[in-house]
Scaffold this motif. Structure first.
Motif, PDB file in Angstrom:
ATOM      1  N   THR A  86       0.804  -1.242   0.014  1.00 21.56           N
ATOM      2  CA  THR A  86      -0.120  -0.055   0.170  1.00 21.56           C
ATOM      3  C   THR A  86       0.950   1.160   0.011  1.00 21.56           C
ATOM      4  OG1 THR A  86      -0.351   0.021   2.250  1.00 21.56           O
ATOM      5  CG2 THR A  86      -2.106  -1.279   1.359  1.00 21.56           C
ATOM      6  N   THR A  87       0.633   1.989  -1.047  1.00 19.47           N
ATOM      7  CA  THR A  87       1.564   3.263  -1.122  1.00 19.47           C
ATOM      8  C   THR A  87       0.995   4.378  -1.851  1.00 19.47           C
ATOM      9  OG1 THR A  87       3.611   3.986  -2.117  1.00 19.47           O
ATOM     10  CG2 THR A  87       2.967   2.210  -3.074  1.00 19.47           C
ATOM     11  N   PRO A  88       0.801   5.575  -1.885  1.00 15.75           N
ATOM     12  CA  PRO A  88       0.284   6.720  -2.314  1.00 15.75           C
ATOM     13  C   PRO A  88       0.625   6.749  -3.890  1.00 15.75           C
ATOM     14  CG  PRO A  88       1.274   7.603  -0.333  1.00 15.75           C
ATOM     15  CD  PRO A  88       1.690   6.273  -0.444  1.00 15.75           C
ATOM     16  N   VAL A 130      -0.582  -0.623  -4.633  1.00  8.90           N
ATOM     17  CA  VAL A 130      -1.864  -0.094  -4.747  1.00  8.90           C
ATOM     18  C   VAL A 130      -1.928   1.163  -3.782  1.00  8.90           C
ATOM     19  CG1 VAL A 130      -4.233  -0.440  -4.329  1.00  8.90           C
ATOM     20  CG2 VAL A 130      -2.680  -2.228  -5.219  1.00  8.90           C
ATOM     21  N   SER A 131      -2.756   2.277  -4.305  1.00  8.92           N
ATOM     22  CA  SER A 131      -3.096   3.417  -3.657  1.00  8.92           C
ATOM     23  C   SER A 131      -4.357   3.320  -3.683  1.00  8.92           C
ATOM     24  CB  SER A 131      -2.567   4.658  -4.262  1.00  8.92           C
ATOM     25  OG  SER A 131      -3.294   5.992  -3.756  1.00  8.92           O
ATOM     26  N   ILE A 132      -5.063   4.148  -2.438  1.00  8.42           N
ATOM     27  CA  ILE A 132      -6.726   4.151  -2.472  1.00  8.42           C
ATOM     28  C   ILE A 132      -7.116   5.467  -2.937  1.00  8.42           C
ATOM     29  CG2 ILE A 132      -6.979   2.087  -0.723  1.00  8.42           C
ATOM     30  CD1 ILE A 132      -7.591   4.475   1.489  1.00  8.42           C
ATOM     31  N   GLY A 133      -6.221   6.548  -3.050  1.00 10.06           N
ATOM     32  CA  GLY A 133      -6.607   7.896  -3.663  1.00 10.06           C
ATOM     33  C   GLY A 133      -5.752   8.853  -3.480  1.00 10.06           C
ATOM     34  N   VAL A 136      -2.664  11.579   1.124  1.00  3.50           N
ATOM     35  CA  VAL A 136      -1.583  10.859   2.008  1.00  3.50           C
ATOM     36  C   VAL A 136      -1.909  10.481   3.373  1.00  3.50           C
ATOM     37  CG1 VAL A 136       0.753  10.941   2.898  1.00  3.50           C
ATOM     38  CG2 VAL A 136       0.246  12.051   0.795  1.00  3.50           C
ATOM     39  N   LEU A 137      -1.852   9.246   3.640  1.00  3.40           N
ATOM     40  CA  LEU A 137      -2.295   8.612   5.025  1.00  3.40           C
ATOM     41  C   LEU A 137      -0.915   8.468   5.506  1.00  3.40           C
ATOM     42  CD1 LEU A 137      -4.696   6.062   3.673  1.00  3.40           C
ATOM     43  CD2 LEU A 137      -5.426   7.980   4.743  1.00  3.40           C
ATOM     44  N   THR A 138      -0.916   8.401   6.910  1.00  2.00           N
ATOM     45  CA  THR A 138       0.185   8.248   7.778  1.00  2.00           C
ATOM     46  C   THR A 138       0.697   6.937   7.624  1.00  2.00           C
ATOM     47  OG1 THR A 138      -1.220   9.547   9.348  1.00  2.00           O
ATOM     48  CG2 THR A 138       0.910   8.480  10.146  1.00  2.00           C
ATOM     49  N   GLY A 139      -0.423   5.869   7.356  1.00  2.00           N
ATOM     50  CA  GLY A 139       0.397   4.673   7.029  1.00  2.00           C
ATOM     51  C   GLY A 139      -0.726   3.904   6.274  1.00  2.00           C
ATOM     52  N   GLY A 140      -0.167   2.567   5.918  1.00  2.00           N
ATOM     53  CA  GLY A 140      -1.257   1.871   4.985  1.00  2.00           C
ATOM     54  C   GLY A 140      -2.110   0.857   5.607  1.00  2.00           C
ATOM     55  N   GLU A 141      -2.146   1.171   7.022  1.00  2.00           N
ATOM     56  CA  GLU A 141      -3.344   0.238   7.720  1.00  2.00           C
ATOM     57  C   GLU A 141      -4.856   0.524   7.247  1.00  2.00           C
ATOM     58  OE1 GLU A 141      -0.656   1.568   9.203  1.00  2.00           O
ATOM     59  OE2 GLU A 141       0.546  -0.464   9.479  1.00  2.00           O
ATOM     60  N   LEU A 142      -5.393   1.651   7.041  1.00  2.00           N
ATOM     61  CA  LEU A 142      -6.384   2.178   6.719  1.00  2.00           C
ATOM     62  C   LEU A 142      -6.666   1.770   5.229  1.00  2.00           C
ATOM     63  CD1 LEU A 142      -6.886   5.669   8.486  1.00  2.00           C
ATOM     64  CD2 LEU A 142      -8.100   3.420   9.102  1.00  2.00           C
ATOM     65  N   ALA A 143      -5.683   2.142   4.442  1.00  2.00           N
ATOM     66  CA  ALA A 143      -5.660   1.436   2.859  1.00  2.00           C
ATOM     67  C   ALA A 143      -5.943   0.096   2.900  1.00  2.00           C
ATOM     68  CB  ALA A 143      -4.548   1.967   2.379  1.00  2.00           C
ATOM     69  N   ALA A 144      -5.293  -0.686   3.882  1.00  2.00           N
ATOM     70  CA  ALA A 144      -5.472  -2.207   3.735  1.00  2.00           C
ATOM     71  C   ALA A 144      -6.864  -2.521   4.296  1.00  2.00           C
ATOM     72  CB  ALA A 144      -4.647  -2.794   4.840  1.00  2.00           C
TER      73      ALA A 144
HETATM   74 CL1  6GU Z   1      -2.256   2.747   0.194  1.00  2.00          CL
HETATM   75  N1  6GU Z   1      -1.015   4.462   1.682  1.00  2.00           N
HETATM   76  C1  6GU Z   1      -0.911   5.826   2.609  1.00  2.00           C
HETATM   77  N2  6GU Z   1       0.169   5.898   3.260  1.00  2.00           N
HETATM   78  N3  6GU Z   1      -1.289   6.723   1.910  1.00  2.00           N
HETATM   79  C2  6GU Z   1      -2.385   6.792   0.817  1.00  2.00           C
HETATM   80  C3  6GU Z   1      -2.474   5.339   0.364  1.00  2.00           C
HETATM   81  C4  6GU Z   1      -1.857   4.340   0.841  1.00  2.00           C
HETATM   82  N4  6GU Z   1      -3.565   5.578  -0.395  1.00  2.00           N
HETATM   83  C5  6GU Z   1      -3.890   6.919  -0.525  1.00  2.00           C
HETATM   84  N5  6GU Z   1      -2.961   7.510   0.455  1.00  2.00           N
END
Ligand code: 6GU
Length: 225
Positions: A86-88, A130-133, A136-144
């Motif tokens: 999981t990564t932006p 994979v990114s969910i949008g 930027v999230l602090t970590g990938g947990e919410l994305a997972a």
């Molecule tokens: Cl998958 N990870 C992080 N850290 N930020 C995000 C994301 C993932 N998708 C959107 N923003």
């Protein structure tokens, strides 16, 4: 289907995995979700899983060793269809990707953290980023968690009424039509007459017209796909 999630914050996922749609799917025996604490795999005596980046850049980078150890231990037990990071800067997660992943037997989701992970992991072990949008999230947990929810609800038998996943918004690149329940008149707010008519063909036509109208108005980009 089995989903293994690797994270430095397992407590962030435990609650989610053991409630919600994921808990129901697991109780029914349709899905297994396992959360792994990356710290359990480090050989560092202080349980560190990150270090300073080469080149003097800011932030911390997750090290190869614990990630490789965890993924290797899992791969020794079974074959994986995808090893997702999981990564932006990854490919945008969407409904077609959820559909595709819901047909896999075993997947790993590695949650990114800090400034990133040692790029060699991405080159050698990860099969899909994979990114969910675009935020930027602090970590990938919410994305997972987002991805696991969207994937698991598509596994046959997870939803009680299997039709209901088919009529989701986005499933056919159209937003869903409005829905209503009793009473048919609430404080003078009325349910569309056609839905009370019992006329199936007319109701279907109304539903499609509503879907098209809402998509044109709210998400015209979907009609171009
Ligand atoms: Cl998958 N990870 C992080 N850290 N930020 C995000 C994301 C993932 N998708 C959107 N923003």
């Amino acid at each position: 289907m089995r989903i293994d999630i690797i994270t430095v914050l397992p407590e962030m996922l435990d609650g989610f995995v053991n409630t919600s749609i994921l808990a129901r799917a697991q109780k029914k025996g349709l899905v297994e979700i396992h959360v792994h604490n990356l710290r359990d795999y480090t050989t560092d005596k202080h349980k560190r899983v990150d270090d300073y980046p080469f080149g003097g850049f800011a932030g911390m980078v997750m090290q190869c060793q614990p990630i490789d150890a965890c993924i290797s231990a899992l791969k020794a037990e079974r074959d994986y269809d995808e090893i997702i990071f999981t990564t932006p800067d990854g490919e945008q997660f969407d409904q077609p990707m959820a559909n595709q992943l819901s047909m896999d037997k075993n997947i790993i989701i590695l949650c990114g953290h800090y400034k990133g992970i040692d790029y060699r992991i991405r080159e050698h072990l990860i099969t899909k980023e994979v990114s969910i949008g675009d935020f930027v999230l602090t970590g990938g947990e919410l994305a997972a968690a987002v991805m696991a929810d969207a994937i698991v609800r598509l596994v046959p038998g997870v939803l009680s009424d299997e039709q209901s996943a088919l009529s989701d918004s986005f499933q056919d690149n159209l937003l869903a039509a409005p829905v209503y329940t009793r009473p048919s008149d609430y404080k003078g707010w009325k349910v569309p007459e056609v839905l009370l008519s019992g006329h199936d063909a007319k109701i279907k036509e109304w539903e499609l017209t509503q879907s098209l109208e809402r998509t044109k108005r709210l998400r015209p980009d979907l009609l171009e796909k």
